[in-house]
Structures are given as structure tokens and as C-alpha cells.
Design a protein around this motif. Structure first.
Motif, PDB file in Angstrom:
ATOM      1  N   TYR A 153      10.928   5.206  -9.877  1.00 17.90           N
ATOM      2  CA  TYR A 153       9.967   4.462  -9.794  1.00 17.90           C
ATOM      3  C   TYR A 153       8.809   4.832 -10.358  1.00 17.90           C
ATOM      4  CZ  TYR A 153      12.464   2.414  -5.712  1.00 17.90           C
ATOM      5  OH  TYR A 153      13.386   1.712  -4.785  1.00 17.90           O
ATOM      6  N   ASN A 154       8.158   3.784 -11.290  1.00 16.06           N
ATOM      7  CA  ASN A 154       6.984   4.291 -11.944  1.00 16.06           C
ATOM      8  C   ASN A 154       6.009   3.372 -11.524  1.00 16.06           C
ATOM      9  OD1 ASN A 154       8.679   6.095 -13.402  1.00 16.06           O
ATOM     10  ND2 ASN A 154       7.865   5.095 -15.382  1.00 16.06           N
ATOM     11  N   TRP A 155       4.736   3.775 -11.253  1.00 22.66           N
ATOM     12  CA  TRP A 155       3.494   2.930 -10.847  1.00 22.66           C
ATOM     13  C   TRP A 155       2.413   2.855 -11.890  1.00 22.66           C
ATOM     14  CZ3 TRP A 155       6.397   5.791  -7.410  1.00 22.66           C
ATOM     15  CH2 TRP A 155       6.602   5.107  -6.131  1.00 22.66           C
ATOM     16  N   TYR A 156       1.954   1.599 -12.480  1.00 31.91           N
ATOM     17  CA  TYR A 156       1.327   1.539 -13.509  1.00 31.91           C
ATOM     18  C   TYR A 156      -0.118   0.909 -13.170  1.00 31.91           C
ATOM     19  CZ  TYR A 156       5.717   2.266 -16.359  1.00 31.91           C
ATOM     20  OH  TYR A 156       6.739   2.749 -16.679  1.00 31.91           O
ATOM     21  N   GLN A 157      -1.191   1.226 -13.559  1.00 28.72           N
ATOM     22  CA  GLN A 157      -2.055   0.504 -13.628  1.00 28.72           C
ATOM     23  C   GLN A 157      -2.179  -0.458 -14.955  1.00 28.72           C
ATOM     24  OE1 GLN A 157      -6.593   2.188 -13.287  1.00 28.72           O
ATOM     25  NE2 GLN A 157      -6.707   1.903 -15.515  1.00 28.72           N
ATOM     26  N   ALA A 158      -2.499  -1.599 -14.603  1.00 27.55           N
ATOM     27  CA  ALA A 158      -2.374  -2.694 -15.552  1.00 27.55           C
ATOM     28  C   ALA A 158      -3.221  -2.777 -16.830  1.00 27.55           C
ATOM     29  CB  ALA A 158      -1.981  -4.053 -15.132  1.00 27.55           C
ATOM     30  N   ASN A 159      -4.294  -2.791 -16.339  1.00 27.36           N
ATOM     31  CA  ASN A 159      -5.761  -3.311 -17.025  1.00 27.36           C
ATOM     32  C   ASN A 159      -6.951  -2.177 -17.114  1.00 27.36           C
ATOM     33  OD1 ASN A 159      -4.991  -5.985 -15.332  1.00 27.36           O
ATOM     34  ND2 ASN A 159      -4.607  -5.981 -17.436  1.00 27.36           N
ATOM     35  N   PRO A 160      -7.001  -1.194 -17.959  1.00 24.35           N
ATOM     36  CA  PRO A 160      -5.931  -1.079 -19.110  1.00 24.35           C
ATOM     37  C   PRO A 160      -4.695  -0.280 -18.550  1.00 24.35           C
ATOM     38  CG  PRO A 160      -7.768   0.521 -18.876  1.00 24.35           C
ATOM     39  CD  PRO A 160      -8.040  -0.379 -17.991  1.00 24.35           C
ATOM     40  N   TYR A 161      -3.855  -0.209 -19.532  1.00 23.56           N
ATOM     41  CA  TYR A 161      -2.334   0.487 -19.210  1.00 23.56           C
ATOM     42  C   TYR A 161      -2.612   2.041 -18.764  1.00 23.56           C
ATOM     43  CZ  TYR A 161       1.775   3.220 -20.417  1.00 23.56           C
ATOM     44  OH  TYR A 161       2.627   4.047 -20.344  1.00 23.56           O
TER      45      TYR A 161
ATOM     46  N   THR B  74      -7.875   6.075  -5.556  1.00 26.20           N
ATOM     47  CA  THR B  74      -7.304   4.918  -5.060  1.00 26.20           C
ATOM     48  C   THR B  74      -7.229   4.044  -6.111  1.00 26.20           C
ATOM     49  OG1 THR B  74      -7.957   5.427  -2.751  1.00 26.20           O
ATOM     50  CG2 THR B  74      -7.466   3.310  -3.362  1.00 26.20           C
ATOM     51  N   PHE B  75      -6.118   3.324  -6.439  1.00 26.99           N
ATOM     52  CA  PHE B  75      -6.010   2.367  -7.644  1.00 26.99           C
ATOM     53  C   PHE B  75      -5.402   0.838  -7.165  1.00 26.99           C
ATOM     54  CE2 PHE B  75      -5.166   6.832  -8.599  1.00 26.99           C
ATOM     55  CZ  PHE B  75      -6.019   6.891  -9.990  1.00 26.99           C
ATOM     56  N   THR B  76      -6.260   0.098  -7.374  1.00 30.77           N
ATOM     57  CA  THR B  76      -5.820  -1.432  -6.893  1.00 30.77           C
ATOM     58  C   THR B  76      -5.093  -1.865  -8.258  1.00 30.77           C
ATOM     59  OG1 THR B  76      -7.953  -2.036  -7.748  1.00 30.77           O
ATOM     60  CG2 THR B  76      -7.580  -1.379  -5.241  1.00 30.77           C
ATOM     61  N   ASP B  77      -4.525  -3.322  -8.068  1.00 27.09           N
ATOM     62  CA  ASP B  77      -3.956  -4.066  -8.927  1.00 27.09           C
ATOM     63  C   ASP B  77      -2.844  -3.190  -9.944  1.00 27.09           C
ATOM     64  OD1 ASP B  77      -5.206  -6.431  -8.573  1.00 27.09           O
ATOM     65  OD2 ASP B  77      -6.883  -5.806  -9.722  1.00 27.09           O
ATOM     66  N   VAL B  78      -2.003  -2.517  -8.980  1.00 29.40           N
ATOM     67  CA  VAL B  78      -1.080  -1.802  -9.442  1.00 29.40           C
ATOM     68  C   VAL B  78       0.309  -2.045  -9.496  1.00 29.40           C
ATOM     69  CG1 VAL B  78       0.229   0.809  -9.110  1.00 29.40           C
ATOM     70  CG2 VAL B  78      -2.162   0.562  -8.746  1.00 29.40           C
ATOM     71  N   ILE B  79       1.009  -2.248 -10.456  1.00 25.52           N
ATOM     72  CA  ILE B  79       2.558  -2.437 -11.032  1.00 25.52           C
ATOM     73  C   ILE B  79       3.469  -1.207 -10.575  1.00 25.52           C
ATOM     74  CG2 ILE B  79       4.250  -3.105 -12.488  1.00 25.52           C
ATOM     75  CD1 ILE B  79       1.587  -4.672 -14.113  1.00 25.52           C
TER      76      ILE B  79
ATOM     77  N   THR C 104      13.225  -3.629 -12.826  1.00 19.95           N
ATOM     78  CA  THR C 104      12.626  -4.844 -12.252  1.00 19.95           C
ATOM     79  C   THR C 104      11.127  -4.252 -11.816  1.00 19.95           C
ATOM     80  OG1 THR C 104      14.868  -5.317 -11.253  1.00 19.95           O
ATOM     81  CG2 THR C 104      12.525  -6.454 -10.359  1.00 19.95           C
ATOM     82  N   TYR C 105      10.387  -5.450 -12.222  1.00 21.76           N
ATOM     83  CA  TYR C 105       8.893  -5.055 -11.503  1.00 21.76           C
ATOM     84  C   TYR C 105       8.979  -5.799 -10.177  1.00 21.76           C
ATOM     85  CZ  TYR C 105       3.953  -6.724 -11.553  1.00 21.76           C
ATOM     86  OH  TYR C 105       2.615  -7.168 -11.061  1.00 21.76           O
ATOM     87  N   ASP C 106       9.086  -4.797  -9.261  1.00 14.64           N
ATOM     88  CA  ASP C 106       9.626  -5.356  -7.908  1.00 14.64           C
ATOM     89  C   ASP C 106       8.440  -5.483  -6.939  1.00 14.64           C
ATOM     90  OD1 ASP C 106       9.186  -2.397  -7.321  1.00 14.64           O
ATOM     91  OD2 ASP C 106      10.940  -2.479  -5.967  1.00 14.64           O
ATOM     92  N   ALA C 107       7.173  -4.857  -7.301  1.00 20.91           N
ATOM     93  CA  ALA C 107       6.157  -4.974  -6.379  1.00 20.91           C
ATOM     94  C   ALA C 107       4.795  -4.646  -7.195  1.00 20.91           C
ATOM     95  CB  ALA C 107       6.311  -3.507  -5.280  1.00 20.91           C
ATOM     96  N   TYR C 108       3.603  -4.961  -6.309  1.00 22.24           N
ATOM     97  CA  TYR C 108       2.362  -4.820  -6.803  1.00 22.24           C
ATOM     98  C   TYR C 108       1.553  -4.592  -5.656  1.00 22.24           C
ATOM     99  CZ  TYR C 108       1.269  -9.604  -5.988  1.00 22.24           C
ATOM    100  OH  TYR C 108       1.337 -11.036  -5.265  1.00 22.24           O
ATOM    101  N   GLY C 109       0.279  -3.790  -5.753  1.00 24.08           N
ATOM    102  CA  GLY C 109      -0.573  -3.288  -4.514  1.00 24.08           C
ATOM    103  C   GLY C 109      -1.610  -2.220  -4.914  1.00 24.08           C
ATOM    104  N   THR C 110      -1.691  -1.348  -3.947  1.00 24.31           N
ATOM    105  CA  THR C 110      -2.788  -0.345  -4.058  1.00 24.31           C
ATOM    106  C   THR C 110      -1.882   0.939  -4.009  1.00 24.31           C
ATOM    107  OG1 THR C 110      -4.415  -1.762  -3.053  1.00 24.31           O
ATOM    108  CG2 THR C 110      -4.779   0.559  -2.941  1.00 24.31           C
ATOM    109  N   LEU C 111      -2.441   1.836  -4.972  1.00 26.34           N
ATOM    110  CA  LEU C 111      -1.632   3.075  -4.765  1.00 26.34           C
ATOM    111  C   LEU C 111      -2.521   4.153  -4.477  1.00 26.34           C
ATOM    112  CD1 LEU C 111       0.774   5.083  -5.506  1.00 26.34           C
ATOM    113  CD2 LEU C 111       0.060   5.165  -7.871  1.00 26.34           C
TER     114      LEU C 111
ATOM    115  N   ILE D 231       0.807  -1.271   0.195  1.00 22.31           N
ATOM    116  CA  ILE D 231       0.149  -0.071   0.076  1.00 22.31           C
ATOM    117  C   ILE D 231       0.764   1.098  -0.032  1.00 22.31           C
ATOM    118  CG2 ILE D 231      -1.850   1.295   1.134  1.00 22.31           C
ATOM    119  CD1 ILE D 231      -2.693  -1.447   2.497  1.00 22.31           C
ATOM    120  N   TRP D 232       0.597   2.128  -1.134  1.00 21.95           N
ATOM    121  CA  TRP D 232       1.682   3.290  -1.116  1.00 21.95           C
ATOM    122  C   TRP D 232       0.555   4.357  -1.019  1.00 21.95           C
ATOM    123  CZ3 TRP D 232       1.963  -0.339  -5.145  1.00 21.95           C
ATOM    124  CH2 TRP D 232       3.362  -1.158  -5.144  1.00 21.95           C
ATOM    125  N   ASN D 233       0.977   5.448   0.132  1.00 19.60           N
ATOM    126  CA  ASN D 233      -0.042   6.314   0.271  1.00 19.60           C
ATOM    127  C   ASN D 233       0.496   7.600  -0.102  1.00 19.60           C
ATOM    128  OD1 ASN D 233      -2.006   8.084   1.115  1.00 19.60           O
ATOM    129  ND2 ASN D 233      -2.896   6.790   2.728  1.00 19.60           N
TER     130      ASN D 233
END
Length: 296
Positions: A182-190, A164-169, A151-158, A41-43
Motif C-alpha cells: 500500500y502506498n499513501w500519497y498526498q495529491a496536491n502537490p504530489y 497529519t495529512f488530509t486529502d490523501v490517496i 487500485t486507488y482503493d481509499a482516501y482520507g486522513t493519514l 483515518i489511518w493512524n
């Protein structure tokens, strides 16, 4: 606050659809990038930001300056900003395939800014948890190696000021000059949600938040499909905004003759077509959306 654990998000080429984002840049202190690993969880909700004129959007390939020098391009990102009455614009020319995103160049209305064709930038797809890769590239003007170890080093909630975004890379980039990003991405959709360059907590830190904006430009909407690979010899994949809900598509040859027509799907087999240039036209009611492709 508590959040439900999520499965490992995976980003694929079909997740990359047309977009338009406003970028809010800021400099701050005292923050950290948070932990790595699963279900983080990144707040950053309380981080203050100011309004911005920076806009990043996908744009039609055929209207991109100097795209003819990079014929494999099938996806273009435009960055624009107005600073003290000066309008800045540049374009990033890439090819999306099922195996990754390859960036050939950046251009503007005056010429080619950076030509990476000797050793292009590349980001692999699918993007899966714990995947690491090296991205080394240089330009035709300067052979000094550029790049990063990623490196894709983590996933979770941003959590950002925009929601608030879930399933974040999260991807960690260690640049060759030692800078860590560090970049935080929503995967679906990008969607790129946040960029952070975290140095020591007592020194300045550069952050960027990105938020969706709605474009009124019909020219952009009418080109809101991405096709790949292009050129192709067998299968042609189609990515689009899921809200468009296409009814059907046709493929026409260089003379405008329809070679086939069918209900809309996300991929078509073009292996039976003769080699040449074709146009894929997708229909939604009376509106149509089109892109050219080359059959090998």
C-alpha cells in the motif's frame, strides 16, 4: 479525534513538482493497512522509526547518467544512501504526460541497471477514486513478466510521526508474486507519504515514512521546473514549485535567439515554432530556471 470529510482527491500531472524526501525504513509487527473506501483515518503516529541516510529527490534530466539513451525522459528521481561508508545511487528515468507516468529505465554512474523500453512501466493520470489498472513490464535482460494489479482503493486522513495529512490517496498494489503493498500519497502537490507491506500481523512488516527535506543545492533549484509532453507539437505544460512565483518566461532557439517572451503561465502554445530544440527559461527576479524541449 475527528476529521472533516473530504472530497475525492484527484492527482493530475500538474501536481507533480520537484521534490526532496528523506526515507525512514523500519520493520515492525501487529499493524494493519486499515480500511478501504471514502474518508478513512489511518493512524501510524506512534510507530517508532530510526534515522536514515536514504534520500529520494527529483534531479535535473540533463545531468542524469545515460539519459541520452532515453530521449523522451522529462522527469528523473534519484535514490541515494550511504551504508557503511559505501555510497549507493540510482536514477529512475520517466516521462510525465497528461495521461500518465511512463518509466523507461533505472541507471547509475556505471551503466543502465534496468531497461524497461520493450514494455515500460506505466501509471495512469489523472488518478481518480476506484481507478484500477494493470502494470505489466519486463527488461531487455529478462523477459519474465513483472508488475502488479493496482487500485486507488481509499482516501482520507493519514497520521504519521511527521504530521497529519488530509486529502490523501491510498493505492493498493497486488504484485504478481502475491506480495501486497500500500502506498499513501498526498495529491496536491504530489508527495509519497508512506509505503507499507503488510503480511500477517504476527510476522514482520516493512514500512517506510517519507518526510520533506530542504536542499541547498543551487544546481537542483535552478532546474526546478518540469515540462511535458517533451517532445511536443502543440501545447507545452509547465509544472513547478508554487513557492517560486515566476515573473515571466522566454523561449530561445538553439542559437540562443529569443523567439518569444511573455508573463509566466502554466502552459504555452508552441505550435507556431519551427521543428527543433528550444530552451524554456523562467525568471524569478534576477534568477533563472531552464529546461530544454523539442518541438516536432
Amino acid at each position: 479525534l475527528s476529521y472533516i470529510a473530504c472530497s475525492q482527491p484527484v492527482m493530475t500531472s500538474t501536481d507533480i513538482i520537484p521534490f526532496s524526501w528523506k526515507i525512514y525504513n523500519l520493520t515492525t509487527q501487529g499493524l494493519t493497512p486499515g480500511g478501504s473506501g471514502a474518508n478513512q483515518i489511518w493512524n501510524f503516529e506512534s510507530v517508532a522509526y530510526e534515522d536514515s541516510s536514504f534520500l529520494m529527490q527529483s534531479v535535473p534530466v540533463n545531468s542524469t547518467p545515460f539519459v541520452e539513451n532515453f530521449p523522451q525522459t522529462n522527469f528523473v528521481q534519484k535514490l541515494s544512501a550511504t551504508i557503511d561508508s559505501f555510497v549507493y545511487e540510482n536514477y529512475t528515468l520517466s516521462q510525465i504526460t497528461s495521461s500518465g507516468i511512463e518509466t523507461f529505465a533505472t541507471t547509475n554512474s556505471e551503466g543502465i541497471e534496468n531497461n524497461y523500453s520493450p514494455d515500460t512501466q506505466f501509471s495512469p493520470l489523472p488518478l481518480t477514486y476506484n481507478l484500477s489498472w494493470n502494470n505489466t513490464y519486463h527488461t531487455t535482460e529478462d523477459e519474465t513478466p513483472l508488475g502488479s494489479n493496482n487500485t486507488y482503493d481509499a482516501y482520507g486522513t493519514l497520521i504519521t510521526p511527521f504530521g497529519t495529512f488530509t486529502d490523501v490517496i491510498r493505492v493498493k498494489y497486488v504484485h504478481f508474486d502475491g506480495e501486497i503493498q500500500y502506498n499513501w500519497y498526498q495529491a496536491n502537490p504530489y508527495k509519497l507519504l508512506m509505503i507499507g507491506k503488510f503480511a500477517d500481523t504476527n510476522t514482520s512488516q516493512d514500512l517506510s515514512f517519507l518526510d520533506n527535506v530542504t536542499l541547498a543545492s543551487k544546481a537542483f533549484i535552478q532546474n526546478s521546473i518540469v515540462i511535458y509532453p517533451n517532445p511536443t507539437s502543440t501545447m507545452l505544460h509547465i509544472a513547478s514549485d508554487s513557492k517560486l512565483n515566476f515573473d515571466k518566461f522566454i523561449v530561445s532557439d538553439s542559437l540562443g535567439k529569443t523567439v518569444f517572451e511573455q508573463a509566466f503561465t502554466n502552459q504555452i502554445d508552441v505550435s507556431a515554432l519551427a521543428a527543433g530544440v528550444y530552451v524554456l527559461i523562467a525568471f524569478k527576479g534576477e534568477e533563472k530556471y531552464q529546461q530544454k524541449f523539442v518541438k516536432r
